[in-house]
Each structure stands twice: as C-alpha cells, then as structure tokens.
Scaffold this motif. Structure first.
Motif: not given
Length: 363
Positions: A99-100, A106-108, A153-154, A174-178
């Motif tokens: 997740l981090a 996404l921030d980048a 980041a990619e 922009r949907r994150m998953s763990s």
C-alpha cells in the motif's frame, strides 16, 4: 546321461564328427531340437561399469520464486509437482508495504501531471516572449525530476511483483490494494513449495522452486580409480528405463569419504520417463573403434573357463570361442569371435552343448 543324449541325437539323425567343433545339423534336425537363432546387434560401445545415479536439473533450469514484499501468505494456489505456465498465480500475499508503494506511485503521478502542465504553460509563454528562457529551463528541470520519480516508483512496484498492466490500471483508477500476487517466472514444474498459508514472510523469502524440465542431467558417482577410463561423449544406459545419456563432464573433485567423483551426463533420449530426484542404476558404455556385437545372455555359455557361442554355418552349428567385453541386464557384449552376418543360437543351446561335449568324449 550321456547315453540319453546319444540316443536322442541318434533318433533325429545328427551326424557329428568328433574331430571338428561343428555339430552337424540340417534345418529339420535343428527344428526338432527347438533351436532358434538371432543375428548379433553390432554396437559402437562396450559396457564399462555399473553405478548408482540420480536425475537432476541443470543449474540454469532452476528458478527460485521469492516474496517481493513482506507480508502474510493469504493463499497458495498450486500444489507440489504440478505444471505451471509463465505468469500463473502461485500464491497471494497480504502486504501493508505494498500500500505504501502504491501511494508513492500515485503521489509521483500527481507531481508528474502538475510538472507536465507547468511545462506546457511555460512553453507557450516562452514562445510568446512573456517569460525568459531561464524560467522555462527551471520548469523543464522540475518536469524532468518528476518524470524520473514517477519512473522510479513504477520500477519499484514492478520489482514488487505488479505487472505493467496492473501499474497502469492503478494510475488510471487510483484504487490501491494490499494483495500481492506471486507469479511463475517460466513454464515449468513446481519442484519445491516452501509457502504455507498464514505464514509471515519477509522480503525475498523463498516461496517456491520452479524447474524447466526440457533438459535433464544424470549425476553418477564413480570410484576415483576408474575415472581415467571415462571419456567425454561416452554413453550411459539406464536400468529398466529406455532413456540414454551422453557424458558431458568428469568431475575434478574427489569426495574424501567415498573416494568417488561425479560424472555428469545430459539425457538425450526418452527423457519424459525421468523425473528430477529419481535414483536409478546406470551402465556406463565406453566408445570403441573395434567391431563389437550385442547378443542375448542365453547365446553365451562357458566351458573350461572359456566363453563360447554356437554360430550357425552351412554344415550346422560351430562352437566358437568369444571374448566377452561386458554384461548388461539381458545381453552380453562380444568384442572378439563374431563377424557381421553371423547367426547365433539363443534357444536349444543346452542340446547343442551336450552334442558338442559328446563329440569330444567320443574321440
């Protein structure tokens, strides 16, 4: 016993001359005695030694699948020993660290979008002469930094096990998953499974060992005193299995306890009958430039410390002395005494031997 044999031979009309090593028989008499013949198989190698061996994979054909990130194994999708396809999901890991990493991506991506918009704006202003070229260069430098940060980041997410399509999907929705999916790196077979559901793993913890079975090796333990007899290119046959192999390496290290060294061979026929980890007995075959033949075990008999075979002739069957180079499970390898085109008796040999010995006693 001799009288019985002489009576039988008289009944079928065997004409034997004691001064010769030939039991004189015509075709009809041979049929009455149940004699059957075969032509020896000409071969290019002779048995050298029998030894234990094991089937292994070449080092370059084995791959370890590790955990890309720390987490807890939530699911194991494949059992031990099954075939898998490249990209197939082997296990799923619940990873808070993932997740981090996704948040950093996404921030980048947001920073890159802003830097790209500023660059486009300043490009227009520079063309209209509103801003200086120095101002445009500063904006261009910020854009380059944002682009490099996005690429890093990619790449970090890709190293964590996310496919490029998944990364682009994350940027789009922009949907994150763990949940992290661990995938097979090649088409192969699961040789070892270390992953257990509920297990907490660290980054790079080995989870699976996958092998590509398109090439197999044999590792043979040979006594060090016989290593000098083995040559690169010699053949190996396997007991009770039709597969064969070709020697590619003679080990240079001798085990101090067993005083043996490893001889490696690549399996080059019928490899589908073998599996990594199998222990089997093998026969090493030494290449020879001499003319040698393989005959069934039943064709060779001993008399007074010498080996003989009954070779069919125009007059009957000649008891010919042969030199045995080695013995295989069901055959003998002969390197002296036979010629191309010969036929040897493999059935009825006992009757021929009794007649032959009877001839000698009659002298």
């Amino acid at each position: 016993m001799r009288a019985v044999w002489l009576l039988m031979l008289f009944w079928i009309g065997v004409a034997a001359i004691a001064a010769e090593d030939t039991v004189r028989l015509n075709d009809e008499q041979a049929r009455h005695l149940g004699i059957r013949t075969v032509k020896p198989e000409e071969v290019t190698a002779m048995p050298l030694a029998r030894a234990p061996a094991r089937v292994v994979l070449p080092p370059q054909k084995e791959f370890v699948v590790s955990s890309p990130q720390a987490g807890v194994i939530g699911n194991v999708a494949v059992p031990l020993g099954v075939k898998v396809k490249q990209g197939q999901v082997l296990a799923k890991i619940q990873s808070p660290d993932l997740l981090a990493l996704q948040r950093e991506l996404l921030d980048a991506a947001s920073e890159f979008s802003l830097a790209q918009a500023r660059l486009q704006r300043d490009q227009t202003l520079l063309q209209e002469g509103i801003i200086s070229r120095l101002r445009w260069q500063e904006t261009k430098g910020d854009f380059d930094k944002a682009q490099a940060a996005l690429g890093a980041a990619e790449q970090t997410l890709a190293a964590s096990g996310l496919a490029n399509a998944e990364i682009q999907k994350l940027r789009a929705n922009r949907r994150m998953s763990s949940v992290l999916e661990v995938r097979a790196p090649i088409d192969g077979v699961v040789l070892e499974r270390m992953a257990v559901v509920g297990q907490r793993v660290d980054r790079l913890t080995p989870l699976f060992r996958v092998g590509k079975l398109d090439e197999l090796w044999l590792e043979v333990n040979m006594p060090q005193e016989r290593l000098h007899e083995i040559k690169i290119g010699d053949r190996i046959s396997l007991e009770n299995i039709r597969a064969t192999a070709r020697i590619i390496e003679v080990g240079q290290h001798v085990d101090p306890e067993s005083q043996s060294a490893l001889v490696r061979a690549v399996v080059d026929s019928e490899a589908e009958a073998l599996r990594p980890g199998m222990h089997i007995n093998v026969q090493l075959m030494h290449r020879s430039t001499d003319r040698i033949f393989r005959v069934p075990v039943a064709a060779v008999f001993s008399h007074e410390g010498k080996n003989y075979a009954f070779v069919k002739t125009a007059a009957g069957f000649e008891a010919r002395e042969v030199a045995v180079a080695g013995q295989e499970p069901y055959s003998m390898v002969i390197h002296e005494g036979l010629e191309p085109g010969d036929e040897v008796a493999v059935q009825g040999v006992a009757a021929l031997k009794a007649a032959w010995l009877g001839m000698g006693e009659g002298e």
